[in-house]
Design a protein around this motif. Structure first.
Motif, mmCIF file in Angstrom:
data_model
loop_
_atom_site.group_PDB
_atom_site.id
_atom_site.type_symbol
_atom_site.label_atom_id
_atom_site.label_comp_id
_atom_site.label_asym_id
_atom_site.label_seq_id
_atom_site.Cartn_x
_atom_site.Cartn_y
_atom_site.Cartn_z
ATOM 1 N N GLU A 1 47.241 -0.947 62.862
ATOM 2 C CA GLU A 1 48.331 -0.166 63.456
ATOM 3 C C GLU A 1 49.302 0.357 62.409
ATOM 4 O O GLU A 1 50.015 1.335 62.655
ATOM 5 C CB GLU A 1 49.093 -1.021 64.474
ATOM 6 C CG GLU A 1 48.292 -1.352 65.719
ATOM 7 C CD GLU A 1 49.124 -2.105 66.737
ATOM 8 O OE1 GLU A 1 50.352 -2.286 66.491
ATOM 9 O OE2 GLU A 1 48.572 -2.515 67.763
ATOM 10 N N HIS A 2 49.323 -0.284 61.234
ATOM 11 C CA HIS A 2 50.331 0.079 60.240
ATOM 12 C C HIS A 2 49.732 0.556 58.916
ATOM 13 O O HIS A 2 50.404 1.294 58.188
ATOM 14 C CB HIS A 2 51.232 -1.128 59.946
ATOM 15 C CG HIS A 2 51.863 -1.720 61.162
ATOM 16 N ND1 HIS A 2 52.910 -1.118 61.834
ATOM 17 C CD2 HIS A 2 51.580 -2.871 61.841
ATOM 18 C CE1 HIS A 2 53.256 -1.860 62.859
ATOM 19 N NE2 HIS A 2 52.478 -2.933 62.895
ATOM 20 N N ASN A 3 48.498 0.157 58.588
ATOM 21 C CA ASN A 3 47.953 0.407 57.266
ATOM 22 C C ASN A 3 46.995 1.587 57.227
ATOM 23 O O ASN A 3 46.417 1.968 58.257
ATOM 24 C CB ASN A 3 47.242 -0.846 56.740
ATOM 25 C CG ASN A 3 48.223 -1.931 56.343
ATOM 26 O OD1 ASN A 3 49.352 -1.955 56.797
ATOM 27 N ND2 ASN A 3 47.793 -2.830 55.484
ATOM 28 N N GLN A 4 46.807 2.109 56.020
ATOM 29 C CA GLN A 4 45.924 3.253 55.824
ATOM 30 C C GLN A 4 44.984 2.981 54.647
ATOM 31 O O GLN A 4 45.390 2.391 53.645
ATOM 32 C CB GLN A 4 46.745 4.510 55.513
ATOM 33 C CG GLN A 4 47.666 4.961 56.627
ATOM 34 C CD GLN A 4 48.522 6.153 56.210
ATOM 35 O OE1 GLN A 4 48.458 6.625 55.069
ATOM 36 N NE2 GLN A 4 49.339 6.648 57.146
ATOM 37 N N PRO A 5 43.716 3.425 54.767
ATOM 38 C CA PRO A 5 42.793 3.297 53.628
ATOM 39 C C PRO A 5 43.284 4.123 52.446
ATOM 40 O O PRO A 5 43.960 5.140 52.605
ATOM 41 C CB PRO A 5 41.471 3.856 54.177
ATOM 42 C CG PRO A 5 41.602 3.782 55.664
ATOM 43 C CD PRO A 5 43.061 3.990 55.954
ATOM 44 N N VAL A 6 42.947 3.666 51.256
ATOM 45 C CA VAL A 6 43.346 4.334 50.015
ATOM 46 C C VAL A 6 42.114 4.459 49.126
ATOM 47 O O VAL A 6 41.343 3.508 48.981
ATOM 48 C CB VAL A 6 44.433 3.542 49.269
ATOM 49 C CG1 VAL A 6 44.741 4.170 47.911
ATOM 50 C CG2 VAL A 6 45.708 3.445 50.114
ATOM 51 N N ALA A 7 41.926 5.626 48.528
ATOM 52 C CA ALA A 7 40.839 5.828 47.570
ATOM 53 C C ALA A 7 41.349 5.583 46.160
ATOM 54 O O ALA A 7 42.453 6.015 45.805
ATOM 55 C CB ALA A 7 40.286 7.250 47.693
ATOM 56 N N LEU A 8 40.540 4.883 45.359
ATOM 57 C CA LEU A 8 40.824 4.727 43.934
ATOM 58 C C LEU A 8 39.869 5.669 43.196
ATOM 59 O O LEU A 8 38.677 5.360 43.076
ATOM 60 C CB LEU A 8 40.615 3.281 43.477
ATOM 61 C CG LEU A 8 41.436 2.198 44.186
ATOM 62 C CD1 LEU A 8 41.193 0.835 43.525
ATOM 63 C CD2 LEU A 8 42.917 2.529 44.191
ATOM 64 N N PRO A 9 40.345 6.816 42.721
ATOM 65 C CA PRO A 9 39.448 7.837 42.154
ATOM 66 C C PRO A 9 38.550 7.324 41.039
ATOM 67 O O PRO A 9 37.398 7.743 40.922
ATOM 68 C CB PRO A 9 40.431 8.898 41.634
ATOM 69 C CG PRO A 9 41.638 8.745 42.501
ATOM 70 C CD PRO A 9 41.744 7.277 42.789
ATOM 71 N N LYS A 10 39.034 6.405 40.191
ATOM 72 C CA LYS A 10 38.231 5.906 39.081
ATOM 73 C C LYS A 10 37.212 4.855 39.519
ATOM 74 O O LYS A 10 36.283 4.542 38.770
ATOM 75 C CB LYS A 10 39.143 5.305 37.999
ATOM 76 C CG LYS A 10 40.041 6.324 37.322
ATOM 77 C CD LYS A 10 40.934 5.679 36.281
ATOM 78 C CE LYS A 10 40.127 5.149 35.100
ATOM 79 N NZ LYS A 10 41.050 4.648 34.028
ATOM 80 N N TYR A 11 37.387 4.325 40.730
ATOM 81 C CA TYR A 11 36.497 3.263 41.221
ATOM 82 C C TYR A 11 36.128 3.580 42.664
ATOM 83 O O TYR A 11 36.717 3.052 43.612
ATOM 84 C CB TYR A 11 37.184 1.895 41.096
ATOM 85 C CG TYR A 11 37.478 1.540 39.660
ATOM 86 C CD1 TYR A 11 36.508 0.945 38.850
ATOM 87 C CD2 TYR A 11 38.719 1.822 39.085
ATOM 88 C CE1 TYR A 11 36.763 0.652 37.521
ATOM 89 C CE2 TYR A 11 38.986 1.531 37.755
ATOM 90 C CZ TYR A 11 37.997 0.950 36.980
ATOM 91 O OH TYR A 11 38.250 0.657 35.650
ATOM 92 N N ASN A 12 35.142 4.465 42.803
ATOM 93 C CA ASN A 12 34.842 4.965 44.146
ATOM 94 C C ASN A 12 34.135 3.956 45.039
ATOM 95 O O ASN A 12 33.965 4.210 46.239
ATOM 96 C CB ASN A 12 34.032 6.275 44.071
ATOM 97 C CG ASN A 12 32.750 6.124 43.268
ATOM 98 O OD1 ASN A 12 32.281 5.016 43.030
ATOM 99 N ND2 ASN A 12 32.193 7.247 42.835
ATOM 100 N N THR A 13 33.715 2.809 44.493
ATOM 101 C CA THR A 13 33.123 1.776 45.351
ATOM 102 C C THR A 13 34.143 0.696 45.725
ATOM 103 O O THR A 13 33.805 -0.260 46.418
ATOM 104 C CB THR A 13 31.914 1.105 44.657
ATOM 105 O OG1 THR A 13 32.340 0.519 43.423
ATOM 106 C CG2 THR A 13 30.814 2.130 44.390
ATOM 107 N N ALA A 14 35.372 0.851 45.250
ATOM 108 C CA ALA A 14 36.420 -0.116 45.611
ATOM 109 C C ALA A 14 36.908 0.163 47.020
ATOM 110 O O ALA A 14 36.896 1.301 47.500
ATOM 111 C CB ALA A 14 37.574 -0.027 44.621
#
Length: 407
Positions: free
Chosen positions: A178-191
């Motif tokens: 309800e409160h959080n959002q996914p975040v991409a780490l550009p240098k580590y795309n499998t994180a």
């Protein structure tokens, strides 16, 4: 945060890890002293293997041994960012997961068990004295502190590590959807990573071979770009170091050597319990030993100055192995004690190459012992502490006798 340092090792790794510049060494003698005449009180004067075979841990202790081995390859936050010099007590991940670090413990524990987590280690550092309050989403006691908490866990293989990294993330994000959002780490795309907008925390997990490397990072302000950069910086530093450590198979885990150089058996063990345990009966390299200090930057400086390649910790005693006797004697002469010193104290009578100090303690410091003594013998230097001068002198004499009686 000082109250978190409850392990016996903490008595020797006090806040500042500084010492006075003066020198007051004991009297040196050209030949061995008669150790039977030393005042050792009721402390043991022989190593535990003096009349028996070497102690061998049982299989239930081997995850502890593996966690010690791993701790030498988990970066203190200070090595990732030199501003993060304040440490928090490390956590061995073998009997459970650190509360709140990965998410709700009741959600994380079944994932770890299902994927057969073998062992792990957590190290945490801050740029100011603070603490992380476990809750549905983390909270800092110091609002604008920067934090890096590193967790490295080994699984039996890459497949189970990959599954665990994803499942840890999915369970945590689901609990906070309800409160959080996914975040991409550009240098580590499998994180896998997510954050809560308006708060200064980000959690991330990454499978790296059979390891899961997880970070809980926090910046001074709720800035997603800064959080992402800090997470990537942490992976940049940690992964190459972890690559230097050969992963263990299930079979290798239970065949790890224990004290092969008899360093731990040379260390005064007042209660004579030999079971391996992080912080109380353990072996470390330089990186592992400094993780128990309040000030990681000064700890690294002082322990590096000892020029030792290995450290043993035995229920409040530390022994450092140096290249030669000159290096060990230098530790005594330059008073490279782990605890901060306020003033000189009398060295133990008739113990060669020894010195004692009265430690500097804050008014509310109930953990740091009053006195520290250090004694050198051949290439070894031993550090003992106590609240009574006679007691710590007897410990130092007993440590010298154990050195002399060791094979």
């Amino acid at each position: 945060m000082r109250r978190a340092f409850v392990l016996p090792l903490a008595a020797l790794l006090a806040v500042g890890l500084t010492a006075c510049g003066s020198t007051m060494a004991g009297t040196s003698h050209p030949a061995e002293v008669d150790i039977r005449k030393l005042d050792t009180g009721s402390y043991p004067t022989e190593p535990p293997n003096a009349h028996d075979d070497d102690y061998l841990p049982d299989f239930t202790s081997m995850p502890h041994v593996a966690a010690m081995r791993l701790s030498d390859y988990v970066l203190p936050a200070y090595e990732i960012d030199p501003n993060l010099k304040f440490g928090q007590r490390p956590f061995e991940i073998s009997r459970g997961l650190p509360p709140g670090e990965l998410g709700n413990e009741d959600d994380m524990k079944p994932i770890a068990e299902r994927n057969k987590l073998l062992f792990g280690f957590r190290a945490t550092g801050f740029d100011q004295k603070t603490s992380i309050v476990p809750s549905s989403w983390p909270i800092k006691s110091a609002q604008h502190a920067t934090v890096i908490s590193t967790m490295v866990m080994q699984f039996p293989d890459a497949e189970r590590a990959t599954a665990a990294a994803a499942e840890f993330y999915d369970a945590d994000l689901s609990a906070n959807r309800e409160h959080n959002q996914p975040v991409a780490l550009p240098k580590y795309n499998t994180a896998h990573a997510h954050w809560r907008p308006g708060t200064p925390f980000l959690r991330t997990t990454l499978a790296h071979g059979p390891y899961v490397v997880a970070f809980l990072v926090s910046t001074s302000e709720p800035d997603l770009n800064a959080l992402t950069a800090l997470a990537e910086k942490s992976y940049d530093a940690q992964l190459p170091v972890l690559d230097q450590l050969k992963p263990l198979t299930d079979e290798e885990l239970f065949q790890l050597p224990w004290d092969p150089d008899h360093l731990l058996s040379r260390t005064l063990n007042p209660i004579q319990v030999e079971i391996p345990a992080i912080g109380s009966q353990a072996l470390y390299d330089l990186r592992g030993i400094i993780q128990y200090a309040d000030d990681l930057s000064v700890a690294k400086q002082r322990f590096s100055a000892m020029n030792a390649d290995r450290f043993a910790v035995s229920n409040g005693t530390i022994v450092a192995r140096t290249p030669d006797s000159a290096a060990a004697k230098k530790i005594v002469a330059e008073r490279l004690t782990p605890a901060p010193a306020a003033r000189d104290a009398d060295a133990p009578p008739n113990v060669p190459d020894s010195t004692c100090v009265e430690n500097k303690r804050d008014r509310d410091d109930f953990e740091t012992k009053r006195f520290t003594c250090v004694v050198a013998y051949r290439q070894y230097a031993g550090f003992v502490t106590g609240d009574q001068l006679l007691d710590v002198q007897q410990r130092a004499a007993a440590q010298y006798a154990i050195f002399a009686n060791s094979r």
